[in-house]
Design a protein around this motif. Structure first.
Motif, PDB file in Angstrom:
ATOM      1  N   THR A  81       0.413   7.070   0.732  1.00  0.00           N
ATOM      2  CA  THR A  81      -0.674   6.094   0.638  1.00  0.00           C
ATOM      3  C   THR A  81      -1.905   6.776   0.069  1.00  0.00           C
ATOM      4  O   THR A  81      -2.039   8.010   0.111  1.00  0.00           O
ATOM      5  N   SER A 125       0.798  -1.229   0.000  1.00  0.00           N
ATOM      6  CA  SER A 125       0.000   0.000   0.000  1.00  0.00           C
ATOM      7  C   SER A 125       0.830   1.278   0.000  1.00  0.00           C
ATOM      8  O   SER A 125       0.267   2.367  -0.119  1.00  0.00           O
ATOM      9  N   THR A 126       2.157   1.180   0.110  1.00  0.00           N
ATOM     10  CA  THR A 126       2.975   2.357   0.394  1.00  0.00           C
ATOM     11  C   THR A 126       4.019   2.612  -0.691  1.00  0.00           C
ATOM     12  O   THR A 126       4.871   1.761  -0.965  1.00  0.00           O
TER      13      THR A 126
END
Length: 763
Positions: A344, A282-283
């Motif tokens: 994010t 997610s990052t």
């Protein structure tokens, strides 16, 4: 006289020939027992020589472009006679001018451990984006599953703590004879349908909890730190079994956006590019900002269902775009480029959305225009509310959280030569020290013996004791739940010192069957104030114990359905529900245990982690002795703050030491190393012959049964004289804490050189 050499970022500085550089070192100080200290110097001066002017880029001239940046500390090394002495950070404080000509640069040297403040700054826990890999959907079956999940093996669990979200139904009880006419918090499972049956704990009244060790790991990841495993390890259960309730707002769980569903986009694969990388699913992280162009996030789909997107950098919102209906959305983030930052994207929406692709794209020139592109091919944001950890974690600064854990267990920290932050309890830190006899180096012309204790009382407490049951306890008994007021049992002069953890502390309740008063095995927490209104409070830490032999409870998976659960996680302030399993607990005061009703859980935070040090400085025999010594290089280069100094047959621990590095002159504050730090093993004989006597060892080892190979034995309570090398025996007696073996066996202990146990067994 020592030759001092000072380096900043690998460059040796010129020094004044008569400059005095004094280094003060202390780990724990009797005058301020809650702080974590580190090495530092007072400000000193170096000449504005040609060489130093080049290094500091003529800092006094502010017209110079790309001059020396004094806003940040630089890597520094102090050497004595070309031997490495200390590594740390050097900060340029300013420049002294004489007749408008630069004369000297003012510098301060800081020990490496203070890097924690520099690295972490004002960041909060919600900026620890690696925690989001543990995010999960907030729905009834997930809450139910985690309520039953084994807390010894799961990092996310649901404890039986209600948030007050459902009003009076949040108040749990158990009444096997009750037939409620409306929904209530009665945990007795009553089969069937309709209102008389719909009682129990409502799933929306519960929240997840996160293992504290995962937060420590996230701090290591976020700030590129490595903590030692001396204390932070999975076998240290009083630490590893701690959970933190994921309770960011009072009452029910919300996304903060007002949308029905929220979803952290998390479909990427870990991969690296030229100037950026995906560090997890997610990052996105920027690793280089040289010769870069446009940064954008592109979302492509075939439908027009409205959604909102929130972009965060290092946990902080930098862009929100609402009511998006386009099929090809390009979000330009170029103004927010920052090397080292992590990004994010979170979606808020009211119906499931499928994207054909979502991509991070970051342009750079090498020399032609190219781009790092990280795509997701097909991504569905489901019609589910995602419990994103960074959106639900309590609102507390990372440094405050870390400091709270250090205070909780009386930990000390220092940096070793490999860059690892060594973390140990204070007792363990002192155990590993060695002894130096400095009698011959003492300046006998001037010394002082002062009172060691500047306080009449030390208070150990939590910041927040205001949840319902804890508040009622204070009102009923006129003292704060779990708070320890230590005076040494005497009425002394001085002030009051407070060691306060930045956390909330529950008082839990064991539930009995209201119908017949019988045991149910159920314990719960109630997060409301004394008016029984939903309450936020400070971050709450607790242990979780899975109960599988108690009464079944009623779990309400909706307003109209309920199920029976035969195992569930009860919150606890004690590591175990029986003191025969473990006496550890996170109260400072030895309270009556909520589950057992007795005071057998004696290993409180004070008793286990503070007692040795605090009782020592409260001891009427203790003194704060100040001496001056001219320490030789062989001691200056090798001693640590864990070591002891012997002076004329007496042993002292180091409270603080200020050393003039050029002359070796040290102003030392010492505390008596009292017998409180030793335990004895009694009725011991040399080869089984002669009169029985006692051997002594560090009290932090605990009972005699804990002695093992590698421990050091002494023949005096002051732990000064090492026990002679030989074989020693002791007859066993069952249930005697000073005996190594039980009745019928004999201890056989072999002590080698330097008092070290090389073999110990029962024969």
């Amino acid at each position: 006289m020592q030759n001092i050499e000072l380096y900043i970022e690998g460059q040796r500085l010129d020094l004044f020939g008569d400059e005095s550089v004094s280094l003060t070192q202390t780990i724990k100080n009797a005058k301020d027992v809650s702080k974590i200290f580190t090495s530092f110097t007072q400000t000193f001066n170096v000449p504005a020589s040609k060489k130093n002017n080049k290094i500091f880029k003529h800092y006094y001239n502010f017209d110079i472009v790309s001059g020396f940046d004094a806003r940040t500390k630089k890597a520094g090394i102090i050497e004595l006679n070309s031997y490495p002495f200390k590594e740390g950070k050097i900060k340029l404080e300013g420049v002294t001018l004489k007749e408008n000509i630069a004369y000297a640069y003012k510098l301060t040297f800081f020990g490496n451990t203070v890097d924690l403040k520099d690295l972490i700054g004002e960041d909060k826990l919600n900026q620890l984006v690696s925690l989001n890999s543990l995010s999960l959907d907030y729905k009834s079956n997930e809450i139910k599953s985690r309520l039953q999940a084994d807390p010894t093996t799961n990092n996310i669990i649901t404890p039986l703590i209600t948030s007050g979200a459902s009003g009076t139904s949040s108040r749990l009880y158990y009444d096997s004879g009750g037939h409620d006419t409306e929904p209530s918090g009665n945990l007795w499972f009553h089969s069937g349908g309709g209102n008389p049956h719909q009682h129990g704990v409502l799933w929306t009244d519960l929240k997840f909890a996160l293992r504290v060790s995962k937060v420590i790991e996230a701090i290591e990841t976020q700030y590129n730190l490595t903590f030692s495993n001396d204390f932070f390890n999975s076998t240290n259960l009083p630490y590893y079994s701690l959970f933190m309730w994921l309770h960011r707002k009072k009452g029910n769980v919300e996304s903060g956006s007002g949308a029905e569903f929220t979803n952290l986009i998390n479909g990427w694969s870990v991969s690296g590019g030229e100037v950026s990388e995906m560090v997890n699913n997610s990052t996105f992280k920027i690793t280089n900002d040289d010769n870069v162009g446009v940064l954008q996030l592109v979302l492509i789909r075939t439908n027009t269902t409205p959604y909102e997107i929130v972009i965060k950098r290092d946990g902080q919102t930098i862009l929100t775009r609402s009511n998006i209906t386009s099929q090809n959305e390009q979000i330009i983030l170029t103004p927010f480029i920052n090397v080292g930052s992590e990004y994010t994207a979170t979606l808020n929406y009211s119906a499931a959305i499928t994207f054909s692709s979502i991509s991070w794209a970051f342009e750079y020139y090498d020399p032609d225009q190219e781009a790092d592109i990280f795509p997701i091919i097909s991504y569905t944001a489901p019609a589910a509310f995602e419990f994103t950890i960074t959106s639900q974690v309590p609102d507390i600064k990372v440094l405050d959280f870390l400091t709270g854990i250090f205070k909780m267990f009386n930990l000390v920290a220092y940096l070793d030569n490999s860059g690892t932050v060594i973390v140990k309890t204070l007792d363990d830190f002192y155990v590993e020290g060695t002894n130096y006899d400095i009698s011959s180096y003492i300046d006998v012309k001037d010394s002082q013996v002062n009172v060691a204790l500047p306080y009449k009382e030390i208070v150990f407490d939590y910041k927040d004791n205001k949840t319902f049951l804890a508040a009622i306890h204070t009102q009923l008994f006129s003292y704060t739940w779990a708070k320890e007021d230590y005076t040494g049992g005497e009425n002394l002069d001085g002030g009051i010192y407070k060691v306060q953890l930045p956390f909330g502390h529950f008082k839990f309740e064991k539930i009995l069957d209201a119908d017949d008063g019988s045991e149910t095995g159920i314990q719960w927490g109630y997060c409301v104030d004394d008016n029984q209104e939903a309450y936020i409070g400070a971050p709450f830490l607790f242990y979780a114990v899975n109960v599988s032999d108690g009464n079944t409870i009623s779990f309400r998976s909706s307003l109209t359905t309920h199920d029976s659960i035969s195992s569930y996680n009860v919150p606890s302030n004690s590591l175990a529900l029986s003191a025969t399993t473990s006496k550890d607990n996170i109260n400072f005061k030895n309270e009556l245990n909520e589950y057992t009703g007795n005071s057998d859980f004696t290993d409180t935070l004070f008793q286990k982690y503070y007692k040795n040090y605090i009782t020592s400085i409260f001891n009427s025999k203790n003194r704060l002795t100040k001496v001056t010594a001219f320490l030789p290089l062989k001691i200056l280069l090798n001693f640590t703050l864990a070591d002891s100094f012997d002076i004329n047959g007496r042993r002292y621990t180091i409270n603080s030491i200020n050393t003039n590095l050029k002359t070796g002159k040290s102003e030392i504050e010492l505390l008596n190393d009292l017998a409180i730090y030793s335990n004895s093993i009694d009725n011991v004989q040399f080869y089984g012959m002669g009169n029985p006597g006692s051997l002594y060892y560090r009290s932090s080892i605990g009972e005699v049964g804990n002695l093992s190979v590698g421990d050091v034995m002494y023949n005096d309570k002051q732990l000064i004289t090492l026990q002679a090398a030989a074989t020693y025996t002791q007859p066993g007696i069952t249930n005697d804490d000073t005996r190594y073996c039980d009745t019928g066996s004999v201890m056989n202990m072999v002590i080698g050189s330097n008092g070290v146990i090389t073999s110990i067994s029962c024969v």
